[in-house]
Design an enzyme around this catalytic site. Structure first.
Site, short mmCIF file in Angstrom:
data_model
loop_
_atom_site.label_atom_id
_atom_site.label_comp_id
_atom_site.label_asym_id
_atom_site.label_seq_id
_atom_site.Cartn_x
_atom_site.Cartn_y
_atom_site.Cartn_z
N TYR A 91 35.13 -13.23 64.07
CA TYR A 91 36.04 -12.35 63.33
C TYR A 91 37.41 -13.00 63.16
O TYR A 91 38.44 -12.35 63.28
CB TYR A 91 36.16 -10.99 64.05
CG TYR A 91 34.81 -10.36 64.32
CD1 TYR A 91 34.00 -9.93 63.27
CD2 TYR A 91 34.32 -10.22 65.61
CE1 TYR A 91 32.75 -9.38 63.51
CE2 TYR A 91 33.06 -9.68 65.86
CZ TYR A 91 32.29 -9.26 64.81
OH TYR A 91 31.04 -8.72 65.04
N GLY A 98 27.61 -5.95 70.57
CA GLY A 98 28.65 -5.35 71.40
C GLY A 98 29.03 -6.14 72.64
O GLY A 98 30.02 -5.80 73.30
N PRO A 137 23.86 -9.74 68.75
CA PRO A 137 25.19 -10.16 69.17
C PRO A 137 25.91 -10.98 68.10
O PRO A 137 25.27 -11.77 67.41
CB PRO A 137 24.90 -11.04 70.40
CG PRO A 137 23.55 -11.60 70.13
CD PRO A 137 22.79 -10.56 69.36
N GLY A 138 27.20 -10.76 67.99
CA GLY A 138 28.03 -11.59 67.11
C GLY A 138 29.06 -12.31 67.96
O GLY A 138 28.92 -13.48 68.31
N CYS A 165 56.03 -12.79 54.80
CA CYS A 165 57.22 -11.96 54.66
C CYS A 165 56.96 -10.53 55.11
O CYS A 165 57.17 -9.60 54.33
CB CYS A 165 57.56 -11.93 53.18
SG CYS A 165 59.04 -12.79 52.83
C1 LIG Z 1 25.21 -3.27 63.04
C2 LIG Z 1 25.94 -4.32 63.80
N1 LIG Z 1 25.26 -5.08 64.66
C3 LIG Z 1 25.89 -6.05 65.38
C4 LIG Z 1 27.25 -6.27 65.26
C5 LIG Z 1 27.90 -7.34 66.08
O1 LIG Z 1 28.76 -6.82 67.00
P1 LIG Z 1 29.44 -7.71 68.12
O2 LIG Z 1 30.15 -8.83 67.45
O3 LIG Z 1 30.33 -6.79 68.81
O4 LIG Z 1 28.34 -8.22 68.99
C6 LIG Z 1 27.99 -5.47 64.37
C7 LIG Z 1 29.44 -5.66 64.24
O5 LIG Z 1 30.15 -4.99 63.54
C8 LIG Z 1 27.32 -4.47 63.62
O6 LIG Z 1 27.97 -3.69 62.76
#
Ligand SMILES: Cc1ncc(COP(=O)(O)O)c(C=O)c1O
Length: 424
Positions: A379, A238, A281-282, A350
């Site tokens: 993403y 998040g 984290p992603g 289109c």
């Molecule tokens: C279970 C879970 N953990 C971690 C993440 C990573 O989230 P973020 O990219 O917001 O850190 C996600 C994203 O969908 C998720 O579903």
């Protein structure tokens, strides 16, 4: 854009001119700078307590080179499908460093995860819990689980909420007792603790800390009430990134301090000395490391509004549109131009949906200019509509300290039919 430089008005990524990259690999093109990922990872690692383990959410950017690089920095992997599990394993993560989430795991997914020796499966429903126990028994292999909780207290400050209210994700906090009592009676699942992930793109660290405080309370209260040792508390991901100058940076240092305080505070009511804490984290790790480069194909005006039509669109970079966010944008070969005019950037598809930014101030756009869309490392490729309108897939390139290589080759027309059986 704070991580990028320009030389003589030409954007550079990882100390390589984008003109060099475009000449070598053409457009549309995703470019990822590994050194930015390193900086982000190290800033987080330095700030949070040692007890916190970091698992990279590979859905943000599943390119195996990116995954493998993050593994080399010391992270584990968070996955949410068998495909991601396969990518994680191929990227060198050992099963014991992989956490498996997702509300729709099939029996085959669960079997593959157990066979791969994943660290934990996070359970998202009662029926899934029963299935995991049965499959683990059939495999003759006990499996560690956490229960993913949908807390009563969610967050309202972000658009993408994954906790609070009614959700398809996780198990409502009100049902926690039933689920945990059931898990504790099972022979083949080994309950480790709980998982909570309330939302993405959180910029205010105090919002995430509030949610973490709530998670700690739920975990300690439940462990105390039901008398089981809590071995793992997973706070999810998040952590956000700014999309423009008016948005704040996520203050990772203050976040780390707050996290230490909360864990110390919770430890006074419940013994957490053997508990492992997890962050997943992603976006925070990879978003700012990526730039999407796309060429201007056509410039036109419609009833007073100027448009640049690009060779990349919603099919290659869906999220800028879906999130309805103005992604930071520039003309990569006109970085020093000071005179700017409003222009709308649209892809080649289109459909009127295929618009990146409306009336963004940019230098005068001309055919063959290179538009750079920043914050595209998370993403971007992975959350796109890659088959929509049958355009070949964009390439992905890795850049590091002046070196570059293709991390995924550009798709071809033939690739579009490679999975089809043509009988008619
Ligand atoms: C279970 C879970 N953990 C971690 C993440 C990573 O989230 P973020 O990219 O917001 O850190 C996600 C994203 O969908 C998720 O579903």
């Amino acid at each position: 854009m704070k991580y990028f430089e320009n030389k003589n008005g030409i954007l550079r990524v990882g100390n390589v001119s984008v003109l060099t990259l475009v000449k070598a690999y053409n457009t549309p093109l995703y470019v990822y700078d590994l050194e930015i990922i390193r900086k982000k990872y190290e800033a987080l690692r330095r700030s949070v307590p040692e007890k916190i383990k970091i698992f990279y959410a590979i859905k943000a950017n599943p390119n195996p080179n990116v995954c493998s690089f993050i593994r080399s920095l010391g992270a584990g992997a968070e996955i949410a499908s068998s495909g991601e599990l396969y990518i994680a394993l191929k990227s060198g993560f050992q099963g014991k460093h992989i956490i498996y989430n997702g509300p729709g795991k099939t029996d085959e997914d669960i079997q593959y995860a157990i066979k791969s020796g994943v660290r934990t499966i996070n359970v998202e429903s009662l029926d899934e819990l029963y299935r995991i126990d049965t499959i683990a028994k059939n495999e003759g292999s006990p499996i560690r689980i956490c229960v993913r909780i949908n807390p009563i207290q969610g967050i309202t400050q972000v658009k993408m909420q994954t906790g609070g209210g009614s959700q398809k994700l996780g198990i409502d906090e009100e049902q926690i007792e039933t689920v945990i009592k059931t898990a504790l009676k099972m022979e083949w699942v080994k309950l480790q603790g709980i998982h909570v992930y309330v939302g993405s793109q959180i910029l205010d660290h105090t919002v995430l800390l509030n949610s973490i405080e709530n998670t700690l309370n739920i975990a300690c209260r439940t462990a105390q009430d039901l008398g089981f040792p809590i071995k793992c508390i997973n706070f999810g991901g998040g952590l956000g990134v700014p999309f423009n100058e008016s948005e704040p940076e996520f203050d990772v240092e203050q976040f780390g301090k707050g996290l230490t305080q909360l864990i110390n505070q919770a430890s006074q009511t419940y013994d957490l000395s053997d508990t492992c804490f997890v962050l997943e984290p992603g976006r925070f790790l990879v978003s700012e490391a990526g730039v999407f480069l796309t060429k201007v194909i056509s410039v036109k005006e419609s009833r007073g509004q100027k448009y640049a039509i690009l060779d990349g669109g919603i099919n290659h970079a869906f999220l800028p549109i879906r999130m309805n966010k103005q992604y930071p944008t520039a003309i990569a070969n006109k970085m020093n131009f000071s005179e700017k005019h409003p222009i709308t950037l649209g892809g080649p598809l289109c459909t009127s949906m295929d618009v990146f930014t409306t009336e963004v101030d940019l230098p005068e756009a001309e055919i063959n200019d290179i538009i750079s869309i920043f914050n595209s490392g998370a993403y971007g490729f992975s959350a796109s509509l890659l088959y929509f309108l049958s355009a070949p897939m964009p390439a992905e390139v890795i850049v590091q300290n002046g070196q570059h290589f293709v991390a995924r080759r550009r798709g071809t027309k033939e690739d579009l039919l490679s999975l089809c059986e043509i009988r008619l």
